[in-house]
Design a protein around this motif. Structure first.
Motif, PDB file in Angstrom:
ATOM      1  N   ALA A 142       0.721  -1.190  -0.232  1.00 53.10           N
ATOM      2  CA  ALA A 142       0.247  -0.111   0.019  1.00 53.10           C
ATOM      3  C   ALA A 142       0.813   1.426  -0.078  1.00 53.10           C
ATOM      4  O   ALA A 142       0.759   1.723  -0.889  1.00 53.10           O
ATOM      5  N   PRO A 143       1.798   1.463   0.963  1.00 52.30           N
ATOM      6  CA  PRO A 143       2.448   2.398   0.567  1.00 52.30           C
ATOM      7  C   PRO A 143       3.698   2.557  -0.187  1.00 52.30           C
ATOM      8  O   PRO A 143       3.740   3.853  -1.203  1.00 52.30           O
ATOM      9  N   GLY A 144       3.872   2.417  -0.856  1.00 52.61           N
ATOM     10  CA  GLY A 144       4.560   1.676  -2.565  1.00 52.61           C
ATOM     11  C   GLY A 144       3.781   1.937  -3.269  1.00 52.61           C
ATOM     12  O   GLY A 144       4.071   2.677  -4.167  1.00 52.61           O
ATOM     13  N   TYR A 145       2.739   1.885  -3.755  1.00 53.11           N
ATOM     14  CA  TYR A 145       1.544   2.016  -4.528  1.00 53.11           C
ATOM     15  C   TYR A 145       1.249   3.396  -4.480  1.00 53.11           C
ATOM     16  O   TYR A 145       0.951   4.451  -5.433  1.00 53.11           O
ATOM     17  N   GLN A 146       0.712   4.454  -3.378  1.00 51.54           N
ATOM     18  CA  GLN A 146       1.174   6.107  -2.840  1.00 51.54           C
ATOM     19  C   GLN A 146       2.796   6.794  -3.554  1.00 51.54           C
ATOM     20  O   GLN A 146       1.891   7.527  -4.042  1.00 51.54           O
ATOM     21  N   ILE A 147       3.174   5.855  -3.465  1.00 55.02           N
ATOM     22  CA  ILE A 147       4.444   6.304  -3.864  1.00 55.02           C
ATOM     23  C   ILE A 147       4.410   6.433  -5.136  1.00 55.02           C
ATOM     24  O   ILE A 147       4.812   7.576  -6.177  1.00 55.02           O
ATOM     25  N   LEU A 178      13.417  14.490  -9.511  1.00 48.61           N
ATOM     26  CA  LEU A 178      13.172  14.010  -8.085  1.00 48.61           C
ATOM     27  C   LEU A 178      12.754  13.469  -7.883  1.00 48.61           C
ATOM     28  O   LEU A 178      12.414  12.513  -6.783  1.00 48.61           O
ATOM     29  N   LEU A 179      11.174  13.544  -8.694  1.00 47.69           N
ATOM     30  CA  LEU A 179       9.904  12.533  -8.561  1.00 47.69           C
ATOM     31  C   LEU A 179      10.951  11.392  -9.085  1.00 47.69           C
ATOM     32  O   LEU A 179      10.106  10.073  -8.192  1.00 47.69           O
ATOM     33  N   CYS A 180      11.287  10.915 -10.111  1.00 41.88           N
ATOM     34  CA  CYS A 180      11.744   9.111 -10.163  1.00 41.88           C
ATOM     35  C   CYS A 180      12.524   9.715  -9.813  1.00 41.88           C
ATOM     36  O   CYS A 180      13.078   8.163  -8.914  1.00 41.88           O
ATOM     37  N   ALA A 181      14.053  10.220  -8.582  1.00 44.24           N
ATOM     38  CA  ALA A 181      14.959   9.631  -8.017  1.00 44.24           C
ATOM     39  C   ALA A 181      14.259   9.179  -6.198  1.00 44.24           C
ATOM     40  O   ALA A 181      14.765   8.087  -5.727  1.00 44.24           O
ATOM     41  N   CYS A 183      11.036   8.089  -6.328  1.00 37.19           N
ATOM     42  CA  CYS A 183      10.128   7.169  -5.739  1.00 37.19           C
ATOM     43  C   CYS A 183      11.229   5.557  -6.528  1.00 37.19           C
ATOM     44  O   CYS A 183      10.692   4.956  -5.594  1.00 37.19           O
ATOM     45  N   THR A 184      12.032   6.335  -6.852  1.00 37.54           N
ATOM     46  CA  THR A 184      13.529   4.662  -6.800  1.00 37.54           C
ATOM     47  C   THR A 184      14.080   4.638  -5.506  1.00 37.54           C
ATOM     48  O   THR A 184      14.199   3.373  -4.722  1.00 37.54           O
ATOM     49  N   THR A 185      14.493   5.167  -4.754  1.00 33.23           N
ATOM     50  CA  THR A 185      14.523   5.822  -2.839  1.00 33.23           C
ATOM     51  C   THR A 185      13.393   5.253  -2.241  1.00 33.23           C
ATOM     52  O   THR A 185      14.247   4.401  -1.879  1.00 33.23           O
ATOM     53  N   ALA A 186      13.027   5.187  -2.412  1.00 34.28           N
ATOM     54  CA  ALA A 186      11.555   5.000  -1.906  1.00 34.28           C
ATOM     55  C   ALA A 186      11.224   2.986  -1.777  1.00 34.28           C
ATOM     56  O   ALA A 186      10.472   2.504  -0.875  1.00 34.28           O
ATOM     57  N   GLN A 187      11.937   2.535  -2.821  1.00 35.78           N
ATOM     58  CA  GLN A 187      12.062   0.699  -3.400  1.00 35.78           C
ATOM     59  C   GLN A 187      12.696   0.328  -2.850  1.00 35.78           C
ATOM     60  O   GLN A 187      13.323  -1.210  -3.382  1.00 35.78           O
ATOM     61  N   LEU A 188      14.210   1.309  -2.549  1.00 34.07           N
ATOM     62  CA  LEU A 188      14.959   0.559  -2.421  1.00 34.07           C
ATOM     63  C   LEU A 188      15.241  -0.104  -1.476  1.00 34.07           C
ATOM     64  O   LEU A 188      14.272  -0.029  -0.149  1.00 34.07           O
ATOM     65  N   ASN A 189      16.067  -1.918  -1.430  1.00 36.90           N
ATOM     66  CA  ASN A 189      14.931  -2.718  -0.448  1.00 36.90           C
ATOM     67  C   ASN A 189      16.851  -3.096  -0.231  1.00 36.90           C
ATOM     68  O   ASN A 189      17.590  -3.885  -0.923  1.00 36.90           O
ATOM     69  N   LEU A 313      13.224   9.011   2.898  1.00 33.28           N
ATOM     70  CA  LEU A 313      13.710   9.406   2.260  1.00 33.28           C
ATOM     71  C   LEU A 313      13.245   9.903   0.778  1.00 33.28           C
ATOM     72  O   LEU A 313      13.165  11.078   0.560  1.00 33.28           O
ATOM     73  N   GLY A 314      12.665   8.127   0.777  1.00 32.78           N
ATOM     74  CA  GLY A 314      12.327   8.762  -0.981  1.00 32.78           C
ATOM     75  C   GLY A 314      10.776   9.417  -0.943  1.00 32.78           C
ATOM     76  O   GLY A 314      10.581  10.702  -1.467  1.00 32.78           O
ATOM     77  N   ALA A 315      10.027   8.871   0.012  1.00 31.63           N
ATOM     78  CA  ALA A 315       8.963   9.658   0.468  1.00 31.63           C
ATOM     79  C   ALA A 315       8.550  11.147   0.410  1.00 31.63           C
ATOM     80  O   ALA A 315       8.338  11.983   0.103  1.00 31.63           O
ATOM     81  N   ILE A 316       9.605  12.136   1.408  1.00 31.12           N
ATOM     82  CA  ILE A 316      10.282  13.381   1.277  1.00 31.12           C
ATOM     83  C   ILE A 316      10.905  13.824  -0.400  1.00 31.12           C
ATOM     84  O   ILE A 316      10.185  15.088  -0.338  1.00 31.12           O
ATOM     85  N   VAL A 317      11.934  13.039  -1.020  1.00 28.28           N
ATOM     86  CA  VAL A 317      11.551  13.672  -2.272  1.00 28.28           C
ATOM     87  C   VAL A 317      10.509  13.817  -3.022  1.00 28.28           C
ATOM     88  O   VAL A 317      10.837  14.686  -3.907  1.00 28.28           O
ATOM     89  N   VAL A 318       9.965  13.014  -3.482  1.00 30.78           N
ATOM     90  CA  VAL A 318       8.310  12.593  -3.618  1.00 30.78           C
ATOM     91  C   VAL A 318       7.755  14.063  -3.103  1.00 30.78           C
ATOM     92  O   VAL A 318       7.298  14.248  -4.158  1.00 30.78           O
ATOM     93  N   SER A 319       7.619  14.412  -1.854  1.00 26.29           N
ATOM     94  CA  SER A 319       6.678  15.575  -1.570  1.00 26.29           C
ATOM     95  C   SER A 319       7.273  17.019  -2.338  1.00 26.29           C
ATOM     96  O   SER A 319       6.782  17.517  -2.559  1.00 26.29           O
TER      97      SER A 319
END
Length: 332
Positions: A142-147, A178-181, A183-189, A313-319
């Motif tokens: 759910a959080p990943g979908y939101q991002i 920035l948005l692409c960066a 979204c990618t950062t938020a998905q790092l595992n 951090l990814g969520a902050i960058v997306v925001s």
């Protein structure tokens, strides 16, 4: 026609404010002094629609995931989508009937045939896009979908540039990067051999959803879009779930969560429209940003989501990127 309605409401509030001032000078009861001023009324409307949009947006992905049982949907997603469009259509028709009752049918509040015939295209695009959102949660939490659904900002901007020849500012292009960066950062595992949490199928579905949303976003949502949406969803039921509906019933597998999800999807689109009419685009940006964090926090308790530093951090960058994109519009 909606702008005229808003203007009339503002004029009414302004008239009341003037009456209050006159009443004070003539010794009228002090209770009249509690009548809200024009600015107070606008602030109250802005607050209500902002809170509504934030709540609806943050709970949207949660309700989709929550409506699944043992990893699959017990209900037909086509029937759920059909009911969403039907509810939107009913609410729009009620609002239109109210306007016609007060103002009469005029050229400003009616639609010509030439305007109507363009809506089947976006309605069909929205049909595919809305159905995809049920299946993407098989690959994305759910959080990943939101991002990831913020990718539609990029597709909408680029398609507006290509189709409508609208120029994009340098700030907006920077926001896309920035948005692409983000979204990618938020998905790092970091806890797996896979670099990204979302597999390739999830990314493909997210990109397709963004493109469909972008193409459909070139058109303005209105009553006729919902009419065609209902018609196309009825066809989708016949093609995809006809046997299930005939054998088990239209509402088979429905639960309270499914009902809440349908209400959420129907009201979310209307809430966005209300924000753009009663508030501004910046409010939508703030609501989207807060919703991403709320979805992540709630998912921790409901689904055991692991709130990592990379996601935060990814969520902050997306925001920030969403804000810059909106700010770039104001400076063009």
């Amino acid at each position: 026609m909606e702008n005229r309605k808003i203007k009339d409401e503002d004029n009414e509030v302004e008239t009341i404010s003037e009456d209050v001032e006159n009443a004070r000078g003539k010794g009228f009861p002090t209770s009249l002094r509690n009548v809200p001023t024009r600015e107070q009324a606008k602030w109250q409307r802005k607050t209500v629609v902002t809170l509504a949009l934030t709540f609806l947006t943050s709970s949207q992905a949660i309700l989709i995931v929550w409506s699944k049982r043992a990893g699959k949907y017990e209900y037909s997603v086509t029937t759920a989508n059909f009911l969403v469009e039907t509810l939107k259509c009913a609410l729009s028709l009620a609002a239109l009937a109210r306007i016609w009752n007060s103002e009469g049918v005029t050229e400003a509040n009616s639609t010509t045939l030439d305007e109507v015939i363009v809506y089947p295209i976006p309605a069909l695009l929205y049909l595919v896009k809305n159905l995809l959102q049920y299946y993407i949660v098989a690959y994305v939490d759910a959080p990943g979908y939101q991002i990831l659904k913020n990718l539609n900002i990029i597709s909408t901007g680029v398609l507006y540039r290509i189709i409508l020849k609208r120029k994009l500012s340098e700030i907006q292009w920077a926001a896309f990067i920035l948005l692409c960066a983000g979204c990618t950062t938020a998905q790092l595992n970091s806890c797996s051999d896979h670099v990204l949490q979302t597999p390739l199928q999830g990314w493909i579905m997210a990109i397709v959803m963004a493109l469909l949303s972008g193409f459909a976003g070139v058109y303005t949502e209105n009553f006729w879009l919902y009419i065609f949406g209902v018609a196309f969803n009825a066809v989708a039921i016949l093609i995809q779930d006809f046997d299930a509906v005939m054998n088990k019933g239209f509402f088979h597998g429905y639960s309270i969560i499914t009902t809440l999800m349908i209400l959420n999807h129907a009201l979310s689109g209307i809430a966005v429209s209300m924000v753009m009419k009663y508030a501004d685009n910046i409010v939508k940006v703030y609501s989207t940003s807060v919703a991403m964090l709320l979805t992540a926090i709630v998912s921790v308790f409901l689904f055991g989501f692991n709130l990592t530093l990379a996601f935060f951090l990814g969520a902050i960058v997306v925001s920030v990127s969403v804000y810059l994109h909106s700010a770039g519009k104001l400076q063009r």
